[in-house]
Structures are given as C-alpha cells and as structure tokens.
Design a protein around this motif. Structure first.
Motif, PDB file in Angstrom:
ATOM      1  N   GLY A 184     -14.037  -0.967  -8.616  1.00 36.85           N
ATOM      2  CA  GLY A 184     -13.081  -1.327  -7.578  1.00 36.85           C
ATOM      3  C   GLY A 184     -13.465  -0.715  -6.241  1.00 36.85           C
ATOM      4  O   GLY A 184     -14.498  -0.061  -6.093  1.00 36.85           O
ATOM      5  N   PRO A 185     -12.623  -0.935  -5.236  1.00 41.14           N
ATOM      6  CA  PRO A 185     -12.952  -0.476  -3.893  1.00 41.14           C
ATOM      7  C   PRO A 185     -12.899   1.051  -3.759  1.00 41.14           C
ATOM      8  O   PRO A 185     -12.015   1.696  -4.324  1.00 41.14           O
ATOM      9  CB  PRO A 185     -11.865  -1.116  -3.017  1.00 41.14           C
ATOM     10  N   VAL A 186     -13.844   1.588  -3.009  1.00 43.12           N
ATOM     11  CA  VAL A 186     -13.888   3.025  -2.734  1.00 43.12           C
ATOM     12  C   VAL A 186     -14.058   3.198  -1.235  1.00 43.12           C
ATOM     13  O   VAL A 186     -14.929   2.577  -0.632  1.00 43.12           O
ATOM     14  CB  VAL A 186     -15.072   3.694  -3.454  1.00 43.12           C
ATOM     15  N   ALA A 187     -13.216   4.024  -0.649  1.00 41.65           N
ATOM     16  CA  ALA A 187     -13.323   4.276   0.787  1.00 41.65           C
ATOM     17  C   ALA A 187     -14.424   5.291   1.029  1.00 41.65           C
ATOM     18  O   ALA A 187     -14.439   6.356   0.423  1.00 41.65           O
ATOM     19  CB  ALA A 187     -12.000   4.795   1.329  1.00 41.65           C
ATOM     20  N   ASP A 233       0.820  -1.207   0.000  1.00 40.99           N
ATOM     21  CA  ASP A 233       0.000   0.000   0.000  1.00 40.99           C
ATOM     22  C   ASP A 233       0.860   1.266   0.000  1.00 40.99           C
ATOM     23  O   ASP A 233       0.357   2.369   0.208  1.00 40.99           O
ATOM     24  CB  ASP A 233      -0.912   0.007   1.236  1.00 40.99           C
ATOM     25  N   VAL A 265     -10.379   8.847  -0.573  1.00 35.28           N
ATOM     26  CA  VAL A 265      -9.184   8.115  -0.152  1.00 35.28           C
ATOM     27  C   VAL A 265      -8.855   7.088  -1.221  1.00 35.28           C
ATOM     28  O   VAL A 265      -9.740   6.413  -1.732  1.00 35.28           O
ATOM     29  CB  VAL A 265      -9.430   7.394   1.196  1.00 35.28           C
ATOM     30  N   ALA A 266      -7.602   7.013  -1.577  1.00 37.42           N
ATOM     31  CA  ALA A 266      -7.217   6.084  -2.639  1.00 37.42           C
ATOM     32  C   ALA A 266      -6.864   4.727  -2.060  1.00 37.42           C
ATOM     33  O   ALA A 266      -6.506   4.598  -0.901  1.00 37.42           O
ATOM     34  CB  ALA A 266      -6.015   6.636  -3.386  1.00 37.42           C
ATOM     35  N   THR A 267      -6.986   3.700  -2.878  1.00 40.98           N
ATOM     36  CA  THR A 267      -6.617   2.358  -2.461  1.00 40.98           C
ATOM     37  C   THR A 267      -5.782   1.705  -3.552  1.00 40.98           C
ATOM     38  O   THR A 267      -5.744   2.156  -4.677  1.00 40.98           O
ATOM     39  CB  THR A 267      -7.865   1.497  -2.227  1.00 40.98           C
ATOM     40  N   ARG A 268      -5.121   0.625  -3.181  1.00 41.72           N
ATOM     41  CA  ARG A 268      -4.242  -0.071  -4.115  1.00 41.72           C
ATOM     42  C   ARG A 268      -5.044  -0.607  -5.304  1.00 41.72           C
ATOM     43  O   ARG A 268      -6.106  -1.194  -5.147  1.00 41.72           O
ATOM     44  CB  ARG A 268      -3.587  -1.235  -3.384  1.00 41.72           C
ATOM     45  N   ALA A 308      -0.312   3.761  -2.475  1.00 44.22           N
ATOM     46  CA  ALA A 308      -1.770   3.819  -2.638  1.00 44.22           C
ATOM     47  C   ALA A 308      -2.264   5.242  -2.897  1.00 44.22           C
ATOM     48  O   ALA A 308      -3.247   5.447  -3.598  1.00 44.22           O
ATOM     49  CB  ALA A 308      -2.455   3.251  -1.403  1.00 44.22           C
TER      50      ALA A 308
END
Lengths: 530, 205
Positions: free
Chosen positions: B139-142, B108, B148-151, B111
């Motif tokens: 894809g994933p979203v915080a 991460d 917030v970004a994610t890998r 990230a």
C-alpha cells in the motif's frame, strides 16, 4: 408475550445503514480517481503555475580538455506544491537537478558526493547511489553499474568522454534495488551534448531550446511524496510534473521551439499530443539527430526515452492557449488529471528570428541507422516475462548475476561486432521500456512491421508494448574501443529494482574496466581539486 | 450513565416455545457477535507489527464481541431473556463500530491510527531494511522525514466484519421490547440516511 421479531419495514430501515456500511468503504477504495492523500485544495489547478527550466550547472574547474563539475546528492525539503513542504532527494538540492551541457570531444568529470542520510527515514533502506549518465558510452566503471554503489558519505568522480554525437542524455541514480525510490524522490537531471554538426543547423537554440523533464508524483496528507509500487508493478502519481512543476503554463513567442522531452517517470508511459491537433516535428531520438525530421501528431514516450521535437507557434494567435496532453498508454494507471501535461500560452512578445527552421535534412544518418541486418554476426532472442511474481529477462534476474559473482552474461560480442536482438513481451498486462547500456541501436521492426516514425532514429530505450516483438540492430563499440560489462534492463524502475536486469560483455572483462573495482567510490572529504 | 427506560425483567419467556422464526433472532445475535469477534481477532493479527494501538483496539473489540456472543448463547440455553439495558448497550456499541469503520475507510480522520506507516514485507516502519534487497511495501507509504500513516483501503476482511456486525445490529434490534423497536429502527434509518447524505455531499468518500 413480547417475542423477538422484526417486520419487513424494520428490516428495510436498517438495511439503509447496512448498505452504506458495506458499500461505501469498498467503493472508496475502488473508485479513487486520485492517488494523493493530500487535501485537494492544496493541489494546484492544472495550468496555473508558471513554467521553469532547471539551471545549467557551471563547471567548478576547467582545463584544456575537460570540464569538472561537483554534484551533491542531498536530502532537502522543497516545494513542488505551492505552500506545501515536501521532503526530496536532489542533485545539488533541486528537483530535477541542474542541467549539464557538454561538447563533443571535450571530456567532463562529474564528482558525485552522496550526502544522503544514512538510512531512508521511512523506507528504511540505505540510500546508496550509483550515477548513470544515460546515453553516454562510458567505460564500465563510470556507467553507474548496479553494485558500484556509493554509500552515504562516499564520493566518486565519473569520467565521461563525450565522444558521442549531439544528443539529450540524463543522469539519474542507478543504485541497485533502490533506483525507483531515489529517482522518484528526485535524483534525475538532463545532460546535453552538442557537436559542430548540430550547432551548424538552423534549428532553435538558446532560449528556444527547452528541456521538458516529465514525471508524475503523488502526495501524502503532510505533503510528503506517496510511494505505492502496486506489488512491484510501478509507482503511478496523479500529479504530472514538468521540470518539477505541476502542469505548468509556458509563455511562448510566435516561432519554433525545440523541446527535449524526457520521460523521467518511474512507471508511467505517455502518449503525447497537442490539443489543437498540431503535429510535432521529431528531430532527434535517444542517440541524437535523425537524418530527416519526422512529423507525428501522437508521440509515445516510455520511461527514459528522449525525443527532441520542434513545435511551431508562428501560426497561433497571441493569447491563444494550447495544451500538451497525454492520451495515456495501456497499463499506466490514469487519474483525473494525468491526461494533462502542460500548457503553452502564445504571446505577441518580440523574439529572435534566428535559428527558426527545421531543414528537411538534418545531417548524415547516425552510424546505428546505417547498419544492415546482413552485417549481424549473431541473432539473439530476449523474452521479457513475469514468472512466479518475479520479473525476468530470459528467465534470468539480477540476483542470478549477483549470485554468479557478476559473471553471468547474456551476450559476449567482440568490439565492433554487429548483432540482432529480437525482444518479445508476450504479456498483455504490462509494457517494458528496455534499455541497453552503452550502445545506440536501430529499431528494425515492430511486430514485423516498420517502426513508428519517431523511432527512425538511434535509440537506447525501446518501448516493448503488450504482446509486442521488436527487432533491434546494434554495433558494440569498435576495435580498440571500450570493453567490459554493461547492463540491460527494463526502465520501469520498479521492475528494474526487483531484478529485471541482466548484463552483457563487450570483448574481455579486465581489472582495469571492472565496473565495481576499477574506480570505487571513496570515503572522506573529497579533495578541493580534481 | 443512567437508564431511564423501563426494562423488561429477565425471565423464562422463551421457555414457552415461541415460534421457530422468533427463536432464530437470539441465536443470530449470539452467533454474529461471536463471528465478529473472531474476525476482529483475525484483523488484529493482520495488523501486528504496524500499530500497537490498532491491534489493542481490535483485540478489545474482539473480546467484547465474543463475550456478548457467549452471554447471549448462555441466556438462550438457560431460557432467560437477556437484560434489555445490556442489549441496548451492545446495539449502540455495534452501531458505533460500524460508524467507525465507515469513517476510517472513507475519510482521513483516523489516518493516524491506520497501517502502512513503513516499508518492508512486514513493514520496516522506519527501521533499517536488510542491505542488498529491494524495498517491499504494502500500500501507499509517505516518503517523509518520519513515518506518516495513510488511510487503509477496505478489504474483504473488513467488509465481512461489518456485514456480520450488521446482522448483529439487526438481531439485537429484534430482541428489544416491541415498544423500543420502532424507535430504534427509526434511529437507524436516520443514521443510514445521514451516511448516504454525507457520501453524496462528498464528506465521505
């Protein structure tokens, strides 16, 4: 001459890096056993946190016939993981929200005030809400109709008659297109209706009557909830929450407990069992008490389904620990710890021996369970499907309903009519917990065979598994009873938000029961009184 | 930066007609570098609207790789041997890119520079979604108070790019003077072994 070349040994040396560079990132994507991105040390080990119950909400005002409540839908920063701040939505700033306890025949009015931000900070949608009291035969304008949306800054008084049998209900957001996000962020809570027949039973009550709202969540690096709906298939977290606590441990006395199990997940189904093989006694389903308890060791609970079960800890040695575990269902994504739900630690503490029995007969059969297929005036067929990446019911979607100015209906039974609905899911790729608003129905058969033991009670959600066909039997209201339009939808909330929803109409649709216009939400400060 | 290793001067050595297998390495280097550049342009387009820094970085890398490819091709056509210092620099840079890719997709650490920091079919990114429509996310979203970004998971484009870059690494190594190759391949062996050790110990993964 120094010619360009590499011998076999050189190639092998470089290939070590090449293999790592190509393979490791791909395997990291494919073999992830956790959905969360937060450091694993910030996740609690299962069964290390204490169990809690949501508080019971006190009415702000009562009169001779009605209890009045105020619920504020709020964005707040709470703590689900120890020491980690998580932005949440909650009823009165808690997840799950406070439990409301009502009595049969005594009405409640719940003022829902949308104090959510004007725009969701990360997803960018307007967090309008429409509160559905799931399990209550409400008038259409108080049923949380998709389209009856309270915008941020608006409020609405929901009137509930509580004219149903004793049961476990839940109130949750039903705002069109954003139910999944809002429920995932916390807009869900239990609501209990009791009646004289239930109160007269010697089943566990008070401290021994325990709500278990089960859900799942994933967490981002900074502790925020992580949202990934897998192309509208559903959100699957790797942290199991019971009443908002990850894998808690509950201390129990050596007696019977009644647990009101609610699956409040967006998309995860559960198949519950006790680690010691001990059975559950199922005493109630979505629509209330069964006529006789059913003993099962494995309990399938789809999203929005409620089961009241009794677990007897009397024979367990103090100090012994029993886990409530999840065997999982097809097409729910499992992670390292989604097979764990919570733990019971049996103590030698003194306990109240009253109401410590499950009688062999719990009462007369619920009216829905007395229906006979021969009473049905109509038999209808409903196909749950995905075509061209769109979730449909009989090839219809909620967009079709909206485009038709809310006129298209699947069925138009008259008040008091009985109908059979055959619901089929031909897909092997996903399951659909189908919810029919307003009615309690009987599951007549599953794939031509009798329903599962735990389904032998009144239901309002039916788990339609992969390739399954279920037959439902139901009566729609009663002559001079409520009428109007109600929704039917898959309770995988990602499916619902992406339009796997249609509606039916009981009797006439009239302005005084129009679900959008009869009692619209209002702007401005709500009045002090009701 | 100073180069302390003696270099082989550019000259007409390749004009003498080396065996076909030896002629293949310069072309392999040129073509794989150009192909990597093309793939990075595709990756840049893939990330438009998500993070300007990522897009800018991909474009920078793409143009450098295309330039490398063109330079190598011109050297071959002109019958000149490429400057060894530039070859070494290109090799080092390509290995660094491969390393960056591995770190980005197995940890991460980067990230903050990854995509998926917003909802929407084209990533709402904290803006306002159209009313009356459901949320479209990739894809994933915080769901935080701010994006917030994610890998980002590794995809076919990334895998193809890194595989092409490994061909470049191999070919550039082959183009180095013979006395350098042993040292370079040993270094690459060490880097590869270290990568696997980091994975086995859980640092990468």
């Amino acid at each position: 001459m120094d010619l360009p070349s590499l011998d076999r040994r050189d190639m092998l040396k470089v290939s070590l890096l090449g293999a790592a560079a190509v393979a490791l990132p791909v395997q990291a994507s494919l073999t992830a056993k956790s959905a969360s991105r937060i450091a694993s040390r910030k996740l609690p080990r299962p069964y290390t946190l204490p169990f809690t119950k949501p508080p019971v909400l006190a009415p702000t005002y009562t009169d001779a016939a009605t209890d009045y409540y105020v619920v504020r839908q709020q964005a707040f920063v709470g703590r689900i993981l120890p020491g980690v701040d998580t932005p949440l939505f909650g009823y009165n700033g808690m997840v799950p929200g406070p439990t409301i306890k009502a009595s049969h025949g005594r009405g409640t009015v719940v003022r829902q005030i949308n104090e959510l931000p004007a725009v969701h900070p990360t997803l960018g949608y307007v967090p309008w809400t429409s509160t559905h009291l799931h399990g209550m035969p409400s008038e259409p304008q108080f049923d949380g109709y998709a389209g009856d949306n309270s915008q941020p800054g608006q409020w609405k008084d929901y009137h509930y008659p509580n004219n149903c049998e004793a049961r476990t209900l839940w109130y949750h957001d039903h705002g069109v297109h954003h139910t999944a996000e809002n429920v995932y962020m916390g807009l869900a809570a239990q609501y209990h209706v009791s009646d004289a027949a239930e109160q007269a039973l010697p089943i566990p009550k008070g401290d021994y009557d325990v709500p278990l709202t089960i859900g799942d969540a994933a967490f981002a690096e900074n502790g925020a909830l992580l949202w990934d709906d897998h192309s509208h298939s559903g959100v699957f977290g790797d942290v199991i929450l019971v009443n908002g606590v990850p894998w808690p441990t509950m201390k129990v006395a050596r007696r019977k407990y009644r647990f009101r199990i609610l699956n409040a997940s967006v998309a995860r189904g559960f198949r519950l069992r006790l680690s010691n093989g001990q059975p559950f006694q199922v005493i109630a389903t979505d629509g209330g008490l069964m006529s006789a308890p059913q003993t099962v060791t494995l309990l399938t609970v789809g999203m929005a389904e409620r089961y009241e079960v009794v677990i007897d800890f009397a024979a367990i040695t103090p100090g012994q620990k029993i886990q409530l575990v999840n065997n999982g269902v097809k097409n729910s994504i499992d992670y390292d710890h989604t097979g764990k739900i919570m733990q019971f630690e049996v103590t030698a503490d003194p306990f109240d021996p009253a109401n410590n029995t499950v009688p062999p007969v719990l009462g007369p059969a619920h009216p829905a369970m007395l229906l006979k297929p021969a009473e049905a005036k109509v038999k209808r067929y409903m196909r749950l499907n995905r075509t061209n990446s769109i979730w449909t019911i009989n090839d219809q979607t909620w967009k079709d309903v909206e485009d038709g100015d809310y006129e298209p209906i699947f069925a138009n039974p008259q008040p008091g009519d009985v109908e059979i609905w055959d619901v089929e899911n031909k897909s092997g790729g996903w399951f659909h917990p189908l919810h029919v608003h307003f009615v309690d129905f009987q599951v007549v058969s599953r794939n031509g065979r009798p329903p599962r033991p735990e389904e032998k009670g009144p239901k309002d959600v039916v788990y339609v598994g992969e390739g399954e066909k279920v037959r439902l039997l139901m009566r729609f209201s009663k002559p001079d009873g409520y009428h109007g339009r109600y929704m039917i939808h898959c309770h995988n909330l990602s499916h619902e938000d992406h339009d796997m929803m249609i509606q039916f109409q009981i009797g006439e649709h009239e302005p005084d029961c129009d679900p959008i216009n009869a009692a619209p939400p209002k702007y401005g400060a709500p009045p002090v009184g009701f | 930066m100073t180069a302390t290793v003696p270099t082989t001067p550019a000259g007409p050595e390749l004009q003498d007609g080396p065996p076909r297998g030896h002629r293949a390495w310069p072309w392999a280097a040129a073509l794989s570098a150009a192909a990597s550049g093309g793939l990075h342009i595709a990756a840049a387009f893939d990330h438009v609207g998500t993070h300007d820094v990522v897009v800018g970085f991909f474009l920078l890398v793409a143009f450098a790789q295309l330039g490398l490819g063109v330079w190598l091709a011109m050297s071959i056509v002109a019958g000149l041997r490429p400057d060894v210092r530039l070859l070494a620099l290109a090799l080092l840079s390509t290995v660094a890119l491969v390393g960056l890719y591995v770190v980005a997709h197995t940890t991460d650490l980067l990230a903050a520079f990854q995509v998926h920091d917003g909802g929407g079919g084209t990533h709402h990114g904290g803006g306002t979604a159209p009313q009356g429509t459901s949320t479209q996310t990739v894809g994933p979203v915080a769901l935080g108070l701010e994006p917030v970004a994610t890998r980002e998971p590794a995809g076919p484009l990334g895998a193809a790019t890194v595989a092409t870059e490994m061909v470049t690494v191999l070919a550039l190594t082959a183009l180095l003077p013979a006395r350098w190759r042993g040292w370079v391949t040993n270094a690459l062996l060490l880097v590869g072994a270290a990568t696997w050790v980091l994975w086995l110990t859980g640092v990468l993964g």
